[in-house]
Structure formats: structure tokens, C-alpha cells
Design an enzyme around this catalytic site. Structure first.
Site, PDB file in Angstrom:
ATOM      1  N   SER A  38       0.842  -1.210   0.000  1.00  0.00           N
ATOM      2  CA  SER A  38       0.000   0.000   0.000  1.00  0.00           C
ATOM      3  C   SER A  38       0.869   1.248   0.000  1.00  0.00           C
ATOM      4  CB  SER A  38      -0.869   0.025   1.256  1.00  0.00           C
ATOM      5  OG  SER A  38      -1.627  -1.139   1.343  1.00  0.00           O
ATOM      6  N   ARG A  89       0.172  -7.603  -3.489  1.00  0.00           N
ATOM      7  CA  ARG A  89       0.578  -8.874  -2.885  1.00  0.00           C
ATOM      8  C   ARG A  89      -0.650  -9.521  -2.281  1.00  0.00           C
ATOM      9  NH1 ARG A  89       3.267  -5.671   1.270  1.00  0.00           N
ATOM     10  NH2 ARG A  89       5.228  -6.787   1.206  1.00  0.00           N
ATOM     11  N   HIS A  91      -2.141 -11.603   1.188  1.00  0.00           N
ATOM     12  CA  HIS A  91      -1.881 -11.592   2.632  1.00  0.00           C
ATOM     13  C   HIS A  91      -2.485 -12.831   3.295  1.00  0.00           C
ATOM     14  CE1 HIS A  91      -2.209  -7.402   1.193  1.00  0.00           C
ATOM     15  NE2 HIS A  91      -1.322  -7.083   2.117  1.00  0.00           N
ATOM     16  N   GLU A 198      -4.746  -3.854  15.310  1.00  0.00           N
ATOM     17  CA  GLU A 198      -4.366  -4.329  16.629  1.00  0.00           C
ATOM     18  C   GLU A 198      -5.174  -3.593  17.701  1.00  0.00           C
ATOM     19  OE1 GLU A 198      -2.135  -2.793  14.489  1.00  0.00           O
ATOM     20  OE2 GLU A 198      -1.776  -4.734  13.536  1.00  0.00           O
TER      21      GLU A 198
HETATM   22  N1  HPA Z   1      -1.756  -1.877  11.880  1.00  0.00           N
HETATM   23  C1  HPA Z   1      -1.646  -2.900  11.009  1.00  0.00           C
HETATM   24  N2  HPA Z   1      -1.468  -2.723   9.714  1.00  0.00           N
HETATM   25  C2  HPA Z   1      -1.407  -1.483   9.253  1.00  0.00           C
HETATM   26  C3  HPA Z   1      -1.526  -0.361  10.093  1.00  0.00           C
HETATM   27  C4  HPA Z   1      -1.707  -0.578  11.483  1.00  0.00           C
HETATM   28  O1  HPA Z   1      -1.804   0.349  12.293  1.00  0.00           O
HETATM   29  N3  HPA Z   1      -1.405   0.734   9.312  1.00  0.00           N
HETATM   30  C5  HPA Z   1      -1.226   0.300   8.049  1.00  0.00           C
HETATM   31  N4  HPA Z   1      -1.232  -1.044   7.998  1.00  0.00           N
END
Ligand code: HPA
Length: 288
Positions: A38, A89, A91, A198
Site C-alpha cells: 500500500s 501482494r 496476505h 491491533e
Molecule cells: N496496523 C496494522 N497494519 C497497518 C496499520 C496498522 O496500524 N497501518 C497500516 N497497515
């Protein structure tokens, strides 16, 4: 092209995909693989020419489903270096087997690449770092709970499955980036499986064990690349303060907006890094 079972030999599948890639690009071997996560894809506009192959046309590659992940592999030449750009990609959070996530890296290796640049977007734990700027990954913590080496016992000359990860993120490539752009911070990346962001407690845990970046990609590919003794450069684009580091709610759209806003500078930086790798490569003065 249908996706073969993840239980099939991933290295044989990678060689198969590399042969198809060679046929479709007209180039027998490549040198550098760049995974554009990204916010990183605009570099593809700075490199002239090239041949595009849809990932879905290559054995073992599913088409990425994540927003901002295009699903094309472009073969270009940069100062004599054969470069494969993965525009997008797949994931773990899309439901893929770790071998499927690692397949791009293994295919690039089978196509001759000895170096991989893994880029991503990440949340940062350090409020002092500016958003929209890259951070160089020094090491990672794999919180995904899975590995692309599980169950494998590769035949020599491949390294056994107990791969050495001591210097996975190649110090010489980190030094190269410092020469190109001395201002970039360096940090440990904590890779979570996602797709949810998270919790603040998970982010605090990541910080306590030494990470300053959190994201949902890269670690599976880095393990596969390290196992194949490829040189690895990891670059995270700081798109947001990680959960709980600020009061702001997190959203995937916001991540993509920040990434797009800074796309031109980020693409220029990555282009300069690729040119520097080409100029330092013994292959750069040779014809392919
Ligand atoms: N956490 C996980 N993946 C991510 C985040 C994040 O804060 N920002 C961009 N990708």
C-alpha cells in the site's frame, strides 16, 4: 489460472511460475524483486517500458483481493538490472496459506533474483516520526503464528527448514538506503495476521518487546526470502499512529488516503534506491 494446493511442492511450483514468467516477459532471468505494498505502487510510473503479466496468469498466484493491490507483475530493466515489480501482494488475512503468500518471493528467486525489496504500510508507535515517510526495517517479530517453512524439509542445496534469520534484513542494503536518504528512521516491524487492526494492548505488547512498527504483511515473505538466502530490504510507509498511540480511530481508507497523499515522494525515493542497487550490482554493466 487455478490455484494449486498449498501442499504441492512450493519450490517446484515456483520454478514452474518462473518458466511461465520468462516466456511471458521474454527475459530468461531477473535480478531484483520489489513487492509494492500500500502506497508504494507509483514507482511503477517512474520506470519506463516493461512487460506486464497478470498474477492470475501465473501458476500458483491468486489475484490479490485487498484494496490498493493491483495484481500485476511488471518486468522492467533499470540500468541493466532485470527488475520484477509486484503491483500488489496477497496476505494471510485474505485466507491464504503461508506458501501462497510466499509464492511471489519464491518465484522471483527461481527467476534469478537474489535481492528483494519488501514494502508495506504500517502503524507507528513513535509519535515523533512524520506520517507519510518511510522507515527502514531492521528486524521483525512474527506475531502471525505461522511460517512458510512449516512442514517443509527442502532438499539440499536448499537450506533446511531451520532457517537462520539472524541478519534477515541485510545490513548492506540498510547502509545503501542511508546513503540515498540519510533521514529515514530504522525500526523493528511486528507482523500481525489481521485483518482487524491491533488492540491498544497488542500495540503496547509490541512496543515492550522492541517493535516500533505494526503491520499485516512482510514477515511471511521475509522468512521465505531469508530461507532462500536472498538479500532483503524492508521499507514501511508510516500511514498512522498505531492503535492507542493516539485517540484517533483507525480505518483502512485513512491508511490508503495517507499513502496516496505521499505517493510521489515515496515513489521517487524507491526509484532512487533501485537505481543505486543497479549501480552497485556487478550485473549492471552487462547486457541481460
Ligand atoms: N496496523 C496494522 N497494519 C497497518 C496499520 C496498522 O496500524 N497501518 C497500516 N497497515
Amino acid at each position: 489460472m487455478s490455484t494449486p494446493s498449498p501442499e504441492s511442492d512450493p519450490f517446484e511450483l515456483a520454478h514452474h511460475a518462473a518458466r511461465t514468467l520468462a516466456e511471458r516477459t521474454g527475459r530468461d532471468r531477473h535480478d531484483l524483486f520489489v513487492v509494492l505494498g500500500s502506497g508504494w505502487a507509483h514507482v511503477a510510473e517512474l520506470v519506463q517500458g516493461g512487460v506486464d503479466v497478470a498474477m492470475g496468469d501465473l501458476p500458483g498466484f491468486p489475484t490479490p483481493s485487498a484494496a490498493g493491490h493491483g495484481g500485476v507483475i511488471r518486468s522492467v530493466e533499470v540500468n541493466g538490472l532485470g527488475v520484477l515489480l509486484a503491483l500488489g501482494r496477497v496476505h494471510l488475512y485474505e485466507g491464504h496459506h503461508p506458501n501462497t503468500v510466499a509464492h511471489g518471493v519464491r518465484t522471483a528467486w527461481a527467476a534469478g533474483c537474489d535481492t528483494v525489496i519488501l514494502t508495506n504500510a504500517a502503524g507507528i508507535l513513535n509519535r515523533d516520526w512524520p506520517l507519510g515517510r518511510p522507515i527502514v526495517i531492521t528486524d521483525h517479530i512474527n506475531f502471525t503464528g505461522v511460517s512458510p517453512l512449516t512442514g517443509l524439509d527442502p532438499e539440499p542445496p536448499l537450506q533446511g527448514r531451520f532457517a537462520d534469520m539472524t541478519a534477515a534484513y541485510t545490513p548492506a542494503l540498510r547502509a545503501l538506503v542511508r546513503r540515498v536518504e540519510p533521514s529515514l528512521p530504522e525500526a523493528v516491524y511486528a507482523g500481525f495476521r489481521g485483518p482487524q487492526f491491533e488492540t491498544p494492548a497488542e500495540v503496547r505488547m509490541a512496543g515492550i518487546v522492541g517493535a516500533s512498527l505494526v503491520g499485516m504483511s512482510t514477515v511471511t515473505e521475509a522468512i521465505a526470502a531469508s530461507h532462500l538466502r536472498m538479500k532483503i530490504l524492508g521499507l514501511s510507509l508510516a500511514t498512522n499512529l498505531a492503535a492507542g498511540v493516539s485517540d484517533e480511530p483507525l480505518s483502512g481508507d485513512h491508511v490508503l488516503t495517507v499513502a496516496r497523499t505521499h505517493a510521489a515522494w515515496v515513489a521517487d525515493l524507491l526509484h532512487r534506491i533501485i537505481i543505486e542497487i543497479a549501480s552497485e550490482s556487478p550485473r549492471s554493466n552487462r547486457n541481460p
